[in-house]
Design a protein around this motif. Structure first.
Motif, PDB file in Angstrom:
ATOM      1  N   TYR A  47      38.488  33.867  22.239  1.00 50.38           N
ATOM      2  CA  TYR A  47      37.254  34.447  22.783  1.00 50.38           C
ATOM      3  C   TYR A  47      36.839  33.666  24.025  1.00 50.38           C
ATOM      4  O   TYR A  47      36.866  32.439  24.034  1.00 50.38           O
ATOM      5  N   ASP A  48      36.455  34.391  25.066  1.00 51.16           N
ATOM      6  CA  ASP A  48      36.014  33.737  26.306  1.00 51.16           C
ATOM      7  C   ASP A  48      34.492  33.601  26.258  1.00 51.16           C
ATOM      8  O   ASP A  48      33.760  34.570  26.462  1.00 51.16           O
ATOM      9  N   PHE A  49      34.039  32.389  25.984  1.00 52.90           N
ATOM     10  CA  PHE A  49      32.607  32.175  25.788  1.00 52.90           C
ATOM     11  C   PHE A  49      31.794  32.242  27.083  1.00 52.90           C
ATOM     12  O   PHE A  49      30.571  32.251  27.038  1.00 52.90           O
ATOM     13  N   SER A  50      32.487  32.300  28.219  1.00 55.41           N
ATOM     14  CA  SER A  50      31.720  32.465  29.465  1.00 55.41           C
ATOM     15  C   SER A  50      31.116  33.873  29.542  1.00 55.41           C
ATOM     16  O   SER A  50      30.193  34.124  30.309  1.00 55.41           O
ATOM     17  N   LYS A  81      26.838  35.267  27.448  1.00 55.13           N
ATOM     18  CA  LYS A  81      25.639  34.718  28.103  1.00 55.13           C
ATOM     19  C   LYS A  81      24.582  35.823  28.180  1.00 55.13           C
ATOM     20  O   LYS A  81      24.925  36.986  28.415  1.00 55.13           O
TER      21      LYS A  81
END
Lengths: 462, 107
Positions: A146-149, A152
């Motif tokens: 998972y790309d936590f960027s 948001k």
């Protein structure tokens, strides 16, 4: 002979292939060809799962609670609506939002208790219906990459605060059982920072289960996304399934070779010997916030690392005392359901209603921007529909609430407490405070209890 | 007697000089809170360097990170440039080896 070898090799290869296939996600080809479009993609193979997920604690942040005194049995409780001093806010009063600009920097930021809710904030805590089903962030729990960027908060064209999600095909192609990091993405930083609330790190260095390669959901087993939990005095919301070390699939009712140790299990919780350390925040002051380097304020917090402190021990029968100044275990030595159990003690300072003495909650937006904590109480009181919120905040008095947190991680086998750790006169258990008479304390701290066993162990070790 | 005194003095100087070499080589733990101004993960993914700007002094300190958990947080962007970090590191042989590297922010 050669034929036999060939057959054996073929069988071995076939078995390997079967294993490899079992580990692959069968829906990968479909995701590759059609792309990932959120829960509707998952529903192609897992129909009805999204709807069921909306009925779990992870989505509702609340459930019926039957073991805590003073609660309405007809209502649901959890971080959605609880007022207590680890957080002092909740999903309602401290809803995710853009907070006022910092006077120092002129900058703003997004914050709120429901930041970790696995929806998109438009479909928020406890929401239901088709839109809510589409809003579920399946991948934050199930993707290994998972790309936590992407995760948001931002404002959409209508000015609504939306929580972003990674719905990339790349991320969807790594789905599987939740790994430790999937759980820790939220649970690690609960309560205002890493290792603040729970005070544990689930790593091979700090937990014997992690060292064996186990993951959170090996113990916190799920059925239809309803996840088993323990009876932590502070962790009220639950999906109705309990974890037990004594489960036949885990350690069973008699886990030790030594019958003396097994006999202890009737009065001593497994955690007492096997979780001798704890950590995390032990005190917070919500009435005085400290300014950080970014110009925003945070509650003053005293913290320790995982394994940095020792627990306290109390009798616990699974039911919980709950008042404005104390949340903790109920039980005593004459209660057959009670066992001596370790806890992390946390104390928080907050505002209490002047006349009723009830604990007040806080909207973090005002104090985070300028340190004005009473403005936070006023805002929360207004949200909750209290009369004269300005007056409530102005007249509120400060005080402390003590909370006993369950100490259920940081499990050790090699550093577990042994006889003398409790039965020596300087042992960790305060027998007198646990309800034993002076005469009983003398017996309980007599070296006859452990001399032979420890001498034997000493000979083995040296 | 004079020779003995000279020998004693020489031994004392030798001993002191030995300490002078030992002390700088010993590890020193330092705690700081700082904001990540630059983050570079090594091509093999087994280490990373993070430049932290100390919130108290404003000085920049380069930290070497090698623990898997933190490296994974860099890779999936749970920790990115601009995040404020609570860091404990060990100064050893001119390097600042990270012992604790955690975001200060919570929920």
């Amino acid at each position: 002979m050669i034929k036999t070898r060939l057959a054996a090799t073929a069988l071995f290869c076939a078995l390997l292939a079967t294993t490899a296939t079992a580990k692959d996600h069968p829906g990968d080809e479909s995701i590759k060809s059609g792309g990932y479009h959120g829960p509707e993609t998952c529903e192609e193979c897992h129909p009805g799962t999204a709807r069921k997920f909306l009925d779990t604690v992870h989505w509702k942040h609340a459930s019926k609670v039957t073991n805590v005194e003073g609660l309405d049995p007809g209502k649901e409780y959890g971080m959605k609506n609880r007022i207590y001093v680890m957080c002092n806010g909740n999903d309602i009063v401290n809803n995710l939002k853009e907070i006022p600009k910092s006077p120092d920097t002129g900058k703003t930021k997004f914050t709120g208790c429901n930041t970790c809710h696995p929806g998109n904030h438009l479909s928020d805590v406890g929401s239901s219906g088709p839109e809510a089903e589409k809003a579920i962030d399946c991948l934050i729990c199930h993707s290994a990459e998972y790309d936590f960027s992407s995760r948001k908060p931002f404002k959409d064209a209508k000015g609504r605060v939306v929580m972003g999600q990674d719905r990339s095909t790349k991320s969807a192609l790594t789905v599987g059982r939740p790994k430790v990091k999937n759980c820790m993405a939220c649970h690690e930083a609960a309560g205002g920072g890493v290792v603040v609330k729970r005070g544990f790190a689930f790593t091979k260095e700090t937990d014997v289960h992690a060292a064996k390669g186990m993951v959170c959901v090996d113990c916190h087993r799920a059925q239809d996304h309803k996840i088993a939990t323990g009876l932590d005095p502070n962790n009220w919301a639950n999906d109705g399934t309990l974890i037990s070390c004594a489960d036949a699939a885990c350690h069973g009712a008699k886990p030790h070779k030594d019958p003396d140790l097994n006999r202890h299990a009737a009065k001593v919780a497994c955690q007492t010997c096997h979780i001798p350390r704890t950590g995390g925040a032990f005190a917070k002051d919500f009435t005085e916030w400290e300014k950080g380097s970014d110009g925003f304020y945070e509650p003053t917090t005293l913290r320790k690392e995982a394994n940095d402190t020792t627990p306290v021990y109390a009798w616990y029968n699974g039911t919980v005392a709950n008042s404005a100044h104390f949340i903790g275990p109920k039980g005593n030595r004459s209660d057959a359901k009670s066992r001596i159990t370790p806890f992390k003690i946390f104390q928080g300072k907050a505002y209490f209603e002047e006349k009723s003495g009830e604990l007040l909650s806080m909207d973090f937006a005002p104090p985070m921007a300028n340190g004005d904590t009473r403005a936070g109480v006023e805002s929360a009181s207004r949200t909750l529909g209290m009369k004269n919120p300005a007056q409530v905040a102005q007249k509120a008095v400060t005080g402390w609430q003590t909370i006993y947190f369950g100490s259920n991680h940081l499990v050790t086998k090699t550093k577990a407490l042994f006889c003398a750790n409790c039965h020596a006169p300087n042992g960790v258990l305060r027998f007198k405070e646990l309800g034993y008479t002076d005469q009983e304390v003398v017996k309980l701290t007599n070296p006859d209890l452990y001399m032979k066993k420890l001498a034997e162990r000493q000979r083995e070790e040296w | 007697m004079k020779n003995q005194l000279t020998l004693f003095a020489a031994c004392a100087v030798l001993l002191l000089s030995l300490f002078a070499f030992v002390i700088p080589a010993s590890a020193e733990d330092v705690k700081m809170v700082g904001t990540i101004s630059k983050l570079v993960v090594a091509p093999d993914g087994k280490s990373a360097t993070a430049v932290l700007k100390d919130t108290k002094s404003g000085q920049e300190v380069t930290i070497l990170v090698t623990d898997e958990l933190t490296l994974d947080k860099f890779k999936d962007k749970r920790i990115v440039e601009g995040d404020e970090i609570r860091c404990k590191f060990e100064k050893l042989d001119g390097k600042n080896d990270s012992k604790i590297f955690k975001k200060t922010a919570g929920c």
